[in-house]
Design an enzyme around this catalytic site. Structure first.
Site, mmCIF file in Angstrom:
data_model
loop_
_atom_site.group_PDB
_atom_site.id
_atom_site.type_symbol
_atom_site.label_atom_id
_atom_site.label_comp_id
_atom_site.label_asym_id
_atom_site.label_seq_id
_atom_site.Cartn_x
_atom_site.Cartn_y
_atom_site.Cartn_z
ATOM 1 N N TRP A 158 0.817 -1.209 0.000
ATOM 2 C CA TRP A 158 0.000 0.000 0.000
ATOM 3 C C TRP A 158 0.847 1.255 0.000
ATOM 4 C CZ3 TRP A 158 -4.257 -1.154 -1.917
ATOM 5 C CH2 TRP A 158 -4.884 -2.371 -1.611
ATOM 6 N N HIS A 175 12.778 5.691 0.182
ATOM 7 C CA HIS A 175 13.605 6.692 0.867
ATOM 8 C C HIS A 175 15.025 6.618 0.293
ATOM 9 C CE1 HIS A 175 14.213 3.420 4.251
ATOM 10 N NE2 HIS A 175 14.365 2.930 3.052
ATOM 11 N N ARG A 201 6.346 6.882 -3.028
ATOM 12 C CA ARG A 201 5.465 6.104 -2.151
ATOM 13 C C ARG A 201 4.073 6.049 -2.749
ATOM 14 N NH1 ARG A 201 7.605 8.040 3.822
ATOM 15 N NH2 ARG A 201 9.763 7.576 3.286
ATOM 16 N N GLN A 215 14.439 13.395 -0.992
ATOM 17 C CA GLN A 215 15.068 13.374 0.327
ATOM 18 C C GLN A 215 16.549 13.668 0.160
ATOM 19 O OE1 GLN A 215 14.367 9.561 2.226
ATOM 20 N NE2 GLN A 215 12.440 10.265 3.108
ATOM 21 N N VAL A 258 18.294 2.881 13.075
ATOM 22 C CA VAL A 258 19.095 3.690 14.004
ATOM 23 C C VAL A 258 18.736 3.339 15.449
ATOM 24 C CG1 VAL A 258 19.649 5.688 12.565
ATOM 25 C CG2 VAL A 258 17.417 5.559 13.692
ATOM 26 N N ALA A 312 23.216 8.847 11.069
ATOM 27 C CA ALA A 312 22.525 8.993 9.787
ATOM 28 C C ALA A 312 21.361 9.943 9.980
ATOM 29 C CB ALA A 312 22.029 7.639 9.295
HETATM 30 N N1 DAH Z 1 14.394 7.027 5.813
HETATM 31 C C1 DAH Z 1 13.515 7.688 6.760
HETATM 32 C C2 DAH Z 1 12.191 7.981 6.094
HETATM 33 O O1 DAH Z 1 12.109 8.024 4.929
HETATM 34 C C3 DAH Z 1 14.125 8.978 7.246
HETATM 35 C C4 DAH Z 1 15.301 8.723 8.121
HETATM 36 C C5 DAH Z 1 15.137 8.593 9.480
HETATM 37 C C6 DAH Z 1 16.557 8.617 7.593
HETATM 38 C C7 DAH Z 1 16.206 8.372 10.329
HETATM 39 C C8 DAH Z 1 17.672 8.388 8.403
HETATM 40 C C9 DAH Z 1 17.469 8.263 9.792
HETATM 41 O O2 DAH Z 1 18.902 8.270 7.943
HETATM 42 O O3 DAH Z 1 18.551 8.057 10.587
HETATM 43 O O4 DAH Z 1 11.218 8.183 6.793
#
Ligand code: DAH
Length: 349
Positions: A158, A175, A201, A215, A258, A312
């Protein structure tokens, strides 16, 4: 009427008419009417046979003399008119080479492109290299290596575009985080990269959701990297983007890749943190997610989590623009409305 008299009247009329012929077409019509096969003078010459024999030679000579005179007059007139015609066409076609050229419509970079360039510059000064990754990803990089288990809701069809499930599951990346693993697989610490790019998405669109958006991922891995480094880097980012007085806020949040994870926000530059429409009366603008790279992620790419640590973060690029420039609807960025885009137009360098 004598022969000479009728020739004289033809002559007079012919020369008068030729004198008034203002263009080539009228002159040619004149030639047809007086000198052509059915013209007046030709008719006259044909009529000579009706004259008494002794008058014919003189009348013939007089008619031929007139024919020559009229032909010569026509040739002169035609040359003059042709020259005038050429002059007129040249004047009409003339180009004023001293006029300035017409300005071609020059485009500008898209606001998202501008923001990515700006973010890359800010991070470059902090030692981060900008790298790019594929928008079509395998579930392995998009989810598995990021410690996102197969029963995680983010893997649901979805909100993911699945392109192929036959061998490896192929998806449009949801992402930019998959580039964390791809980068670490390719190099040894110290690693410091930012990864801007499109994400997708399967989402119902509204003022804050788009099915395609951008992003900017950040990743730093080395010995002795701590949460203080993460906070320092993101604080510097906020100050560079939104001004030197800005404060940042970190709150606990959960992301599988993380530990610990945070969401981070900057106090609203528009109201100074008092609360306004842009920050939805909270005084804070949420910039993205971040955290310390999960030991399982480090292990997954063959790094020793006892030796290396890292942080990150992930920023929404459109979100940065919306916050900084007060854009109320994320759909404006891909909406292709020039009235919107022109507000971000910049001279090209
Ligand atoms: N990838 C996550 C998203 O798309 C965002 C994100 C959160 C990236 C925490 C990161 C992180 O590198 O440490 O919602």
């Amino acid at each position: 009427m004598t022969v000479q008299t009728s020739l004289d009247t033809i002559r007079e009329r012919a020369l008068a008419e030729l004198g008034t012929a203002a263009d080539l077409a009228t002159a040619r019509d004149w030639e047809r009417r007086f000198l052509g096969a059915k013209g007046e003078l030709t008719a006259f010459l044909r009529g000579l046979g009706a004259l008494p024999a002794e008058e014919r030679p003189a009348a013939g000579r007089a008619a031929n003399t007139l024919k020559q005179e009229l032909s010569a007059a026509y040739a002169a007139r035609e040359t003059a008119l042709a020259a005038a015609d050429l002059d007129r066409r040249l004047a009409e076609d003339a180009v004023d080479v001293t006029l300035p050229g017409r300005q071609p419509a020059v485009g500008s970079t898209h606001p998202v492109t501008q923001m990515i360039a700006e973010l890359s510059d800010i991070f470059a000064l902090m030692g981060f290299q900008t790298v790019f990754g594929p928008e079509v990803e395998t579930a392995h990089y998009n989810f598995d290596l990021l410690n996102i288990p197969s029963d995680h809701p983010a893997r649901d069809v979805w909100d993911t575009f699945v392109l192929d499930t036959d061998e490896a599951e192929i998806v449009l990346r949801t992402h930019t985080s998959p580039m964390q693993a791809r980068t670490m697989e390719q190099r040894q610490p110290p690693v410091r990269v930012v990864v801007p790019g499109r994400c997708y998405r399967y989402e119902a669109q509204d003022a804050s959701h788009e099915w395609m958006f951008h992003q900017l991922e950040g990743l730093a891995v080395d010995e002795r990297i701590t949460m203080a480094d993460l906070k320092g880097v993101l604080r510097e980012l906020a100050r560079q983007l939104f001004g030197p007085e800005r404060r940042v806020r970190f709150r606990c949040d959960f992301f599988p890749f993380v530990e610990p994870g945070v969401d981070f926000a900057v106090d609203c530059a528009i109201c100074g943190g008092k609360g306004c429409r842009v920050c939805k009366q909270t005084g804070w603008l949420e910039m993205g997610g971040a955290g310390m790279v999960h030991p399982k992620v480090l292990q997954g790419v063959g790094y020793d989590p006892e030796r290396y640590t890292g942080f990150a973060f992930g920023l929404g690029v459109e979100r940065m623009l919306m916050m900084r420039d007060g854009v109320g609807d994320v759909r404006a960025f891909a909406g292709n409305d020039l009235r919107f885009l022109r507000q971000f137009a910049r001279a090209q360098v």
